[in-house]
Design an enzyme around this catalytic site. Structure first.
Site, PDB file in Angstrom:
ATOM      1  N   PRO A   1      47.006  37.182 113.487  1.00 15.86           N
ATOM      2  CG  PRO A   1      48.463  37.959 115.109  1.00 15.86           C
ATOM      3  CD  PRO A   1      48.175  38.053 113.664  1.00 15.86           C
TER       4      PRO A   1
ATOM      5  CB  THR B   1      42.405  29.419 118.084  1.00 12.75           C
ATOM      6  OG1 THR B   1      43.750  29.786 117.831  1.00 12.75           O
ATOM      7  CG2 THR B   1      42.360  28.410 119.203  1.00 12.75           C
TER       8      THR B   1
ATOM      9  CB  SER C   1      56.733  42.968  98.785  1.00 17.98           C
ATOM     10  OG  SER C   1      56.588  43.367 100.116  1.00 17.98           O
TER      11      SER C   1
ATOM     12  CE  LYS D   1      52.734  43.231 100.979  1.00 17.78           C
ATOM     13  NZ  LYS D   1      53.557  42.758  99.863  1.00 17.78           N
TER      14      LYS D   1
HETATM   15  N1  LIG Z   1      34.582  35.418 111.275  1.00 18.33           N
HETATM   16  C1  LIG Z   1      34.406  35.568 112.607  1.00 18.33           C
HETATM   17  N2  LIG Z   1      33.174  35.661 113.099  1.00 18.33           N
HETATM   18  C2  LIG Z   1      32.988  35.811 114.424  1.00 18.33           C
HETATM   19  N3  LIG Z   1      33.945  35.869 115.332  1.00 18.33           N
HETATM   20  C3  LIG Z   1      35.210  35.774 114.904  1.00 18.33           C
HETATM   21  C4  LIG Z   1      35.498  35.608 113.518  1.00 18.33           C
HETATM   22  N4  LIG Z   1      36.828  35.537 113.383  1.00 18.33           N
HETATM   23  C5  LIG Z   1      37.338  35.652 114.623  1.00 18.33           C
HETATM   24  N5  LIG Z   1      36.384  35.783 115.540  1.00 18.33           N
HETATM   25  C6  LIG Z   1      36.575  35.946 116.973  1.00 18.33           C
HETATM   26  O1  LIG Z   1      37.792  36.614 117.215  1.00 18.33           O
HETATM   27  C7  LIG Z   1      38.439  36.140 118.363  1.00 18.33           C
HETATM   28  C8  LIG Z   1      39.882  35.781 118.084  1.00 18.33           C
HETATM   29  O2  LIG Z   1      39.913  34.589 117.344  1.00 18.33           O
HETATM   30  P1  LIG Z   1      41.063  33.508 117.498  1.00 18.33           P
HETATM   31  O3  LIG Z   1      40.507  32.232 117.051  1.00 18.33           O
HETATM   32  O4  LIG Z   1      41.669  33.583 118.826  1.00 18.33           O
HETATM   33  O5  LIG Z   1      42.087  34.028 116.441  1.00 18.33           O
HETATM   34  P2  LIG Z   1      43.451  33.387 115.968  1.00 18.33           P
HETATM   35  O6  LIG Z   1      43.538  32.031 116.500  1.00 18.33           O
HETATM   36  O7  LIG Z   1      43.379  33.454 114.484  1.00 18.33           O
HETATM   37  O8  LIG Z   1      44.507  34.282 116.491  1.00 18.33           O
HETATM   38  C9  LIG Z   1      37.628  34.975 118.837  1.00 18.33           C
HETATM   39  O9  LIG Z   1      36.831  35.375 119.903  1.00 18.33           O
HETATM   40  C10 LIG Z   1      36.767  34.609 117.651  1.00 18.33           C
HETATM   41  O10 LIG Z   1      35.547  34.057 118.042  1.00 18.33           O
HETATM   42 MG   LIG Z   2      45.006  31.473 117.853  1.00 12.62          MG
END
Ligand SMILES: Nc1ncnc2c1ncn2[C@@H]1O[C@H](COP(=O)(O)OP(=O)(O)O)[C@@H](O)[C@H]1O
Ligand SMILES: [Mg+2]
Length: 824
Positions: A374, A379, A701, A744
């Site tokens: 997460p 997303t 693992s 890990k």
């Molecule tokens: N590589 C990145 N660069 C900038 N912001 C990021 C990056 N990866 C994640 N974020 C930020 O982290 C937050 C969580 O991302 P999200 O898309 O909700 O994660 P997921 O869907 O993987 O759980 C968002 O506000 C996103 O913009």
């Molecule tokens: Mg998400």
């Protein structure tokens, strides 16, 4: 041949006249007639010799001429004939001589016409004719609703009065203009000659409409009064009659109260909207049908409100609205970089995807599925893709969806029925070519009524999804323009057939350095502007950012980090707001480590929660890969006097239990090799526990960590707590590769562990880690359990150059301070 052509070429022209007995032929109708009299046969022959056009006119009914509205053509030349001067210009399609001497003539009516004068009577009647082409009304909501109302009346007539043959019904579907529509009905109405002639003679279409309407209503009325309805009992008919009567009364009352027009107008408006909504023809048909039903309902009933809701839904759906999408791959790259830091490989794959979409928009490409812990941006990558492609974006959350109807909606017969999430998302975006992110596709349940996974299969199948059916909407909706993306935390819970549709792209957790960069470049600007501040009002010191990352978050992604940064900013925003009210000037606030701690409260994670500098007997440090990323796994083994039983606690999953058994057997089998007295296996019970039960501890693992803990316990020799390990173990003691190397390793680093034992076969996976991470680590690749022991079992550790004193844990302390090599 269109009516217009006829009108152009036959104005004022002479046409042979064919008098017809008992028949009025309306424009557009095709009908055979039988001709026996000589002058008639000659008229047909004359027409055939020329351009096959002929004028048809009916014999007047007997009776005094002055009773009839239309003047008759008075012709005294024998044979005397008395025909209406209004008739039909027709074309002769075919003729056939019958054995009895008659002529069968197939005629097609073209347009109305009127006789100006008769030029000759012999050898056949020749008349000067002016054609009266139909000035068809343009198609407007008004005409459409007239057509609909008329159609309904015709249906009722067919049903109750039988004065129209049902054959007319299929014809009514294909008609275009109202005038023609009425002519078709008139031709099927079984009218007396003079009545048919009256309708033919009504050039004004609205007038014609009224005449037909009156006639049909009269027919129904008569049938009802005589009780000779073709269907149902007399009671039914009376009921219908009574209902109609009451409805008429109601209408009259309403009109008197000044309300009458409104209801009608509303339905007209509705129809108008439906016609303009560019729906599929099925959708339009269904809506019009529902409006028709609605009109007849009590408007206060719950059914009426359900029907209205349905029509609103239909009107709100993007039946043909599209975002215009132009893909510029270089531009897309810029947008992806604007939204996300790093993730180079993933961005490359996305750009390839877009390039293909650009070159071949119709290719039913794969469905990209981002898999990872997460908060790593799965997303938001979808959102970014939509932005780059110029499309709308919607997230369809599948977490906890257990019932197919959540995707496909409920049938409208249910109270409170609603469309499923797909249709809801379409309404939300308002275009038919958005990007949909199927969020957490690994979390769809399948254990309830209807399997949502199979509905998903249909949704994602390009062969099927152009006719996606939602139970509520009930007519197919075309999803083929939608770009579907998906994301998941884990792969193993996605049903197989569904996984086959997806192209998996792994998005792994971020290292501390990456988190630092992302915080500075993306998160801070975002939370600052979200909270109504600017960067010259609030600045974060690097050390403060680091402090928040280390002391308040322990995660692969950025969720908690973002929350904490937002919390700090919010508090500063409040500070400014209060100051503004007091009239104080705004001055920049610097967030230092100290201030951050003040704002966020006590640290959530203390650096040395894991007592890294200690040695413990029977306690191995494993590494696990869970849904939320990597985790350090503490394994505890205690020996108790007993009879060689194996006790497992800590809510271990099946795979984990098997791992323990396998490790146990492996250790026992090679006890001597590991310096263990074999007898102990018979005199001691083994209790193995894995604390911190929140994380699901499934997966093989942990094999080597378990074995190492067992060996340590049996030998009474402590284990280094600053060495973590992961690897599957065979009964022979071989170490097999595992997944989630990156997660890990990052988890180990988060706990301050640098020395990690990884399976030899995972060398490649480790090499893919960022250099900044690899530099910080001291990884030992192992292929056998004995090699692992060399790194973690205190008496097996070969002392190196540096000498460090271990603080021995008092309870487990069995040996004095030891030395270890300080590779770091
Ligand atoms: N590589 C990145 N660069 C900038 N912001 C990021 C990056 N990866 C994640 N974020 C930020 O982290 C937050 C969580 O991302 P999200 O898309 O909700 O994660 P997921 O869907 O993987 O759980 C968002 O506000 C996103 O913009
Ligand atoms: Mg998400």
């Amino acid at each position: 041949m269109s009516t217009d052509n006829v009108s152009m070429s036959h104005v004022g022209e002479f046409l042979p006249l064919l008098p017809l007995k008992d028949t009025v032929i309306f424009p557009q109708m095709i009908l055979p007639v039988f001709v026996s009299e000589d002058i008639c046969i000659r008229a047909v022959e004359a027409a055939c010799a020329k351009d096959r056009f002929i004028f048809l006119s009916a014999f007047r009914a007997e009776g005094p001429a002055e009773d009839l509205e239309q003047p008759a053509l008075m012709v005294s030349t024998p044979p005397p004939f008395d025909v209406y001067d209004l008739g039909t210009v027709a074309s002769i399609m075919r003729t056939r001589k019958l054995p009895d001497g008659r002529l069968k003539v197939l005629l097609q009516g073209l347009t109305r016409g009127t006789v100006l004068n008769l030029r000759q009577m012999t050898p056949y009647p020749l008349a000067s004719v002016r054609s009266l082409p139909e000035k068809e009304l343009p198609r407007t909501p008004e005409t459409s609703s007239l057509i609909r109302a008329m159609k309904e009346l015709v249906e009722q007539t067919v049903q109750y009065a039988r004065t129209i043959t049902p054959d007319v019904l299929p014809l009514l579907l294909e008609t275009h203009g109202l005038g023609r529509f009425l002519d078709i009905i008139a031709a099927h109405m079984n009218l007396k000659i003079e009545d048919a002639q009256k309708i033919l003679g009504t050039i004004d279409i609205h007038e014609r409409y009224k005449k037909i309407q009156m006639t049909l209503r009269g027919d129904i009325e008569a049938a009802i009064l005589q009780g000779k309805s073709s269907t149902g009992s007399r009671d039914d008919v009376q009921k219908i009659h009574r209902e109609n009567y009451l409805r008429e009364q109601l209408k009259a009352l309403k009109q008197e109260l000044g309300e009458g027009g409104e209801g009608k107008e509303e339905f007209e408006e509705m129809r108008d909207k439906v016609m303009k909504a560019q729906m599929s023809s099925e959708g339009q048909g269904e809506c019009l049908k529902q409006i028709r039903r609605l009109e007849r309902m009590n408007q206060d009933s719950s059914e009426a409100s359900l029907t209205r809701t349905y029509i609103d839904w239909m009107l709100d759906l993007p039946w043909s609205k599209m975002s215009d999408t132009k893909i510029e791959v270089t531009q897309c790259k810029k947008i992806l970089d604007q939204d996300h830091y790093g993730l180079d490989k993933i961005k490359d794959r996305i750009l390839e995807y877009m390039a293909v979409k650009k070159l071949n928009p119709n290719l039913k490409g794969p469905i990209l599925c981002f898999v990872g812990p997460p908060g790593v941006g799965k997303t938001s990558l979808g959102k970014s893709i939509a932005r780059a492609m110029g499309r709308k974006f919607a997230r369809i959350s599948l977490g906890g969806v257990k019932d197919e109807s959540e995707l496909r909606g409920h049938r409208r017969t249910y109270v409170g029925a609603l469309p499923g999430r797909i249709i809801q998302a379409l309404k939300q975006v308002g275009t038919k070519n958005p990007v949909f992110m199927l969020d957490e596709i690994d979390k769809v349940g399948a254990d309830y009524k209807g399997d949502p996974a199979s509905a998903l299969l249909e949704i994602l199948d390009p062969e099927q999804n152009n006719t996606f059916s939602d139970h509520y909407i009930s007519v197919p909706f075309d999803l083929s323009q939608v770009i579907f993306l998906a994301n998941a935390n884990r792969l193993d819970t996605i049903p197989g057939p569904l996984r086959d549709r997806l192209e998996i792209i792994e998005v792994s957790g971020y290292s501390e350095d990456e988190k630092n960069e992302i915080t500075k470049q993306y998160i801070i600007p975002k939370v600052v502007s979200d909270n109504g501040l600017t960067q010259d009002l609030i600045s974060f010191q690097d050390s403060a950012v680091n402090f928040v990352i280390q002391s308040y978050t322990r995660e692969s992604g950025l969720r908690n980090l973002e929350k904490n940064m937002a919390a700090i900013t919010r508090k500063i925003a409040r500070f400014f707001a209060e100051n503004d009210e007091k009239g104080k000037e705004r001055k920049q606030v610097k967030i230092t480590t100290k201030l951050a701690r003040e704002l966020l409260g006590e640290e959530k994670y203390l650096e040395d929660e894991h007592e890294i500098e200690s040695l413990k007997v029977g306690m191995g440090v494993g590494l696990a890969y869970t849904q939320v990323g990597g985790e350090v796994l503490h394994i505890e083994v205690k020996l108790l006097p007993g009879a060689g039983k194996l006790i497992l606690t800590g809510q271990l999953g099946d795979v984990m239990k098997e791992s323990v058994q396998a490790a146990h057997t492996c250790v026992r089998a090679c006890a001597a090799e590991f310096g263990i007295d074999v007898k102990k296996f018979e005199t001691q019970d083994v209790h193995l526990h894995v604390p911190a039960g929140a994380i699901p501890k499934d997966g093989p693992s942990a094999g080597i960590a378990i074995a190492v803990s067992l060996i340590s316990a049996f030998r009474g020799v402590p284990l280094r707590q600053d060495v973590a390990m992961t690897g599957e173990l065979t009964l022979q003691g071989r170490v097999l590769p595992i997944g989630g190397v990156r997660e890990k390793c990052l988890a180990a680093l988060r706990c301050g562990i640098r020395l990690v034992c990884l399976p030899e076969k995972n060398r490649g996976a480790f090499a893919e880690l960022p250099l900044t991470v690899r530099r910080k680590m001291d990884v030992r690749f192992v292929s056998h359990l004995s090699e692992v022991l060399e790194h973690c079992l205190v008496d097996a550790v070969k002392s190196g150059d540096g000498v460090v004193n271990y603080a021995l844990n008092a309870r487990d302390g069995e040996s004095a301070a030891r030395t270890r090599d300080t590779a770091a």
